[in-house]
Write a protein that holds these residues in place. Structure first.
Motif, mmCIF file in Angstrom:
data_model
loop_
_atom_site.group_PDB
_atom_site.id
_atom_site.type_symbol
_atom_site.label_atom_id
_atom_site.label_comp_id
_atom_site.label_asym_id
_atom_site.label_seq_id
_atom_site.Cartn_x
_atom_site.Cartn_y
_atom_site.Cartn_z
ATOM 1 N N ALA A 89 -41.045 92.108 69.437
ATOM 2 C CA ALA A 89 -42.326 92.650 69.884
ATOM 3 C C ALA A 89 -43.401 92.482 68.819
ATOM 4 O O ALA A 89 -44.587 92.358 69.129
ATOM 5 C CB ALA A 89 -42.174 94.127 70.243
ATOM 6 N N TRP A 90 -43.015 92.463 67.576
ATOM 7 C CA TRP A 90 -43.973 92.304 66.486
ATOM 8 C C TRP A 90 -44.353 90.842 66.252
ATOM 9 O O TRP A 90 -45.336 90.559 65.558
ATOM 10 C CB TRP A 90 -43.404 92.908 65.202
ATOM 11 C CG TRP A 90 -43.389 94.392 65.264
ATOM 12 C CD1 TRP A 90 -42.335 95.198 65.590
ATOM 13 C CD2 TRP A 90 -44.488 95.266 65.018
ATOM 14 N NE1 TRP A 90 -42.696 96.515 65.572
ATOM 15 C CE2 TRP A 90 -44.033 96.589 65.209
ATOM 16 C CE3 TRP A 90 -45.814 95.072 64.657
ATOM 17 C CZ2 TRP A 90 -44.844 97.697 65.051
ATOM 18 C CZ3 TRP A 90 -46.632 96.180 64.489
ATOM 19 C CH2 TRP A 90 -46.143 97.470 64.690
ATOM 20 N N ASP A 91 -43.585 89.910 66.787
ATOM 21 C CA ASP A 91 -43.901 88.491 66.602
ATOM 22 C C ASP A 91 -45.288 88.145 67.116
ATOM 23 O O ASP A 91 -45.943 87.239 66.600
ATOM 24 C CB ASP A 91 -42.847 87.604 67.287
ATOM 25 C CG ASP A 91 -41.545 87.568 66.512
ATOM 26 O OD1 ASP A 91 -41.543 87.957 65.322
ATOM 27 O OD2 ASP A 91 -40.532 87.162 67.101
ATOM 28 N N SER A 92 -45.748 88.846 68.126
ATOM 29 C CA SER A 92 -47.072 88.557 68.677
ATOM 30 C C SER A 92 -48.184 88.829 67.662
ATOM 31 O O SER A 92 -49.284 88.295 67.773
ATOM 32 C CB SER A 92 -47.316 89.379 69.943
ATOM 33 O OG SER A 92 -47.316 90.760 69.626
ATOM 34 N N THR A 93 -47.926 89.628 66.681
ATOM 35 C CA THR A 93 -48.948 89.925 65.674
ATOM 36 C C THR A 93 -49.088 88.815 64.642
ATOM 37 O O THR A 93 -50.028 88.817 63.861
ATOM 38 C CB THR A 93 -48.651 91.244 64.938
ATOM 39 O OG1 THR A 93 -47.429 91.102 64.195
ATOM 40 C CG2 THR A 93 -48.537 92.399 65.920
ATOM 41 N N LEU A 94 -48.167 87.852 64.661
ATOM 42 C CA LEU A 94 -48.264 86.753 63.708
ATOM 43 C C LEU A 94 -49.482 85.882 63.964
ATOM 44 O O LEU A 94 -50.055 85.324 63.044
ATOM 45 C CB LEU A 94 -46.982 85.914 63.737
ATOM 46 C CG LEU A 94 -45.706 86.625 63.298
ATOM 47 C CD1 LEU A 94 -44.509 85.716 63.485
ATOM 48 C CD2 LEU A 94 -45.826 87.068 61.851
ATOM 49 N N ALA A 95 -49.868 85.746 65.197
ATOM 50 C CA ALA A 95 -51.049 84.950 65.557
ATOM 51 C C ALA A 95 -52.220 85.877 65.790
ATOM 52 O O ALA A 95 -52.825 85.930 66.850
ATOM 53 C CB ALA A 95 -50.750 84.131 66.801
ATOM 54 N N LEU A 125 -56.406 85.869 62.113
ATOM 55 C CA LEU A 125 -56.906 85.959 60.753
ATOM 56 C C LEU A 125 -56.515 84.719 59.966
ATOM 57 O O LEU A 125 -55.452 84.146 60.183
ATOM 58 C CB LEU A 125 -56.356 87.207 60.042
ATOM 59 C CG LEU A 125 -56.719 88.552 60.667
ATOM 60 C CD1 LEU A 125 -56.008 89.681 59.927
ATOM 61 C CD2 LEU A 125 -58.220 88.779 60.633
ATOM 62 N N ALA A 126 -57.382 84.313 59.084
ATOM 63 C CA ALA A 126 -57.064 83.147 58.238
ATOM 64 C C ALA A 126 -55.973 83.535 57.243
ATOM 65 O O ALA A 126 -55.999 84.599 56.649
ATOM 66 C CB ALA A 126 -58.325 82.718 57.477
ATOM 67 N N HIS A 127 -54.996 82.682 57.108
ATOM 68 C CA HIS A 127 -53.890 82.908 56.177
ATOM 69 C C HIS A 127 -53.984 81.888 55.068
ATOM 70 O O HIS A 127 -53.971 80.692 55.297
ATOM 71 C CB HIS A 127 -52.540 82.793 56.890
ATOM 72 C CG HIS A 127 -52.372 83.802 57.980
ATOM 73 N ND1 HIS A 127 -52.033 85.098 57.723
ATOM 74 C CD2 HIS A 127 -52.533 83.719 59.334
ATOM 75 C CE1 HIS A 127 -51.967 85.768 58.869
ATOM 76 N NE2 HIS A 127 -52.272 84.942 59.863
ATOM 77 N N ASP A 128 -54.097 82.377 53.854
ATOM 78 C CA ASP A 128 -54.196 81.476 52.688
ATOM 79 C C ASP A 128 -52.877 81.341 52.013
ATOM 80 O O ASP A 128 -52.063 82.147 51.959
ATOM 81 C CB ASP A 128 -55.240 82.014 51.696
ATOM 82 C CG ASP A 128 -56.626 81.996 52.307
ATOM 83 O OD1 ASP A 128 -56.897 81.131 53.129
ATOM 84 O OD2 ASP A 128 -57.419 82.869 51.908
#
Length: 76
Positions: A64-70, A73-76
């Protein structure tokens, strides 16, 4: 900050410390304690990871938390 303390060692241990630590016994003992602290932290993390892996409720909630990966936000 540093602290001073008094410890008691037997003759054999004291001789060993003098032999391996040269003229800086405090630095040698401090380094040994830092290594022991890191080992304790490593063991605590390992135990926490093992407990997490064994927790089936937690494992079922992870997807369920996998959806928060996208999150956009820019990831550096």
């Amino acid at each position: 900050m540093t602290h001073r303390m008094t410890i008691t060692l037997d003759d054999e241990t004291f001789a060993f410390l003098n032999r391996v630590a040269s003229n800086n016994r405090s630095a040698y003992i401090n380094q040994l304690l830092l290594q022991a602290r890191q080992e304790c932290l490593k063991m605590a993390l390992l135990q926490a990871n093992q407990e997490e892996a064994a927790d089936t409720n937690y494992q079922q909630a992870l997807p369920a938390w996998d959806s928060t990966l996208a999150d956009g936000l820019a990831h550096d």
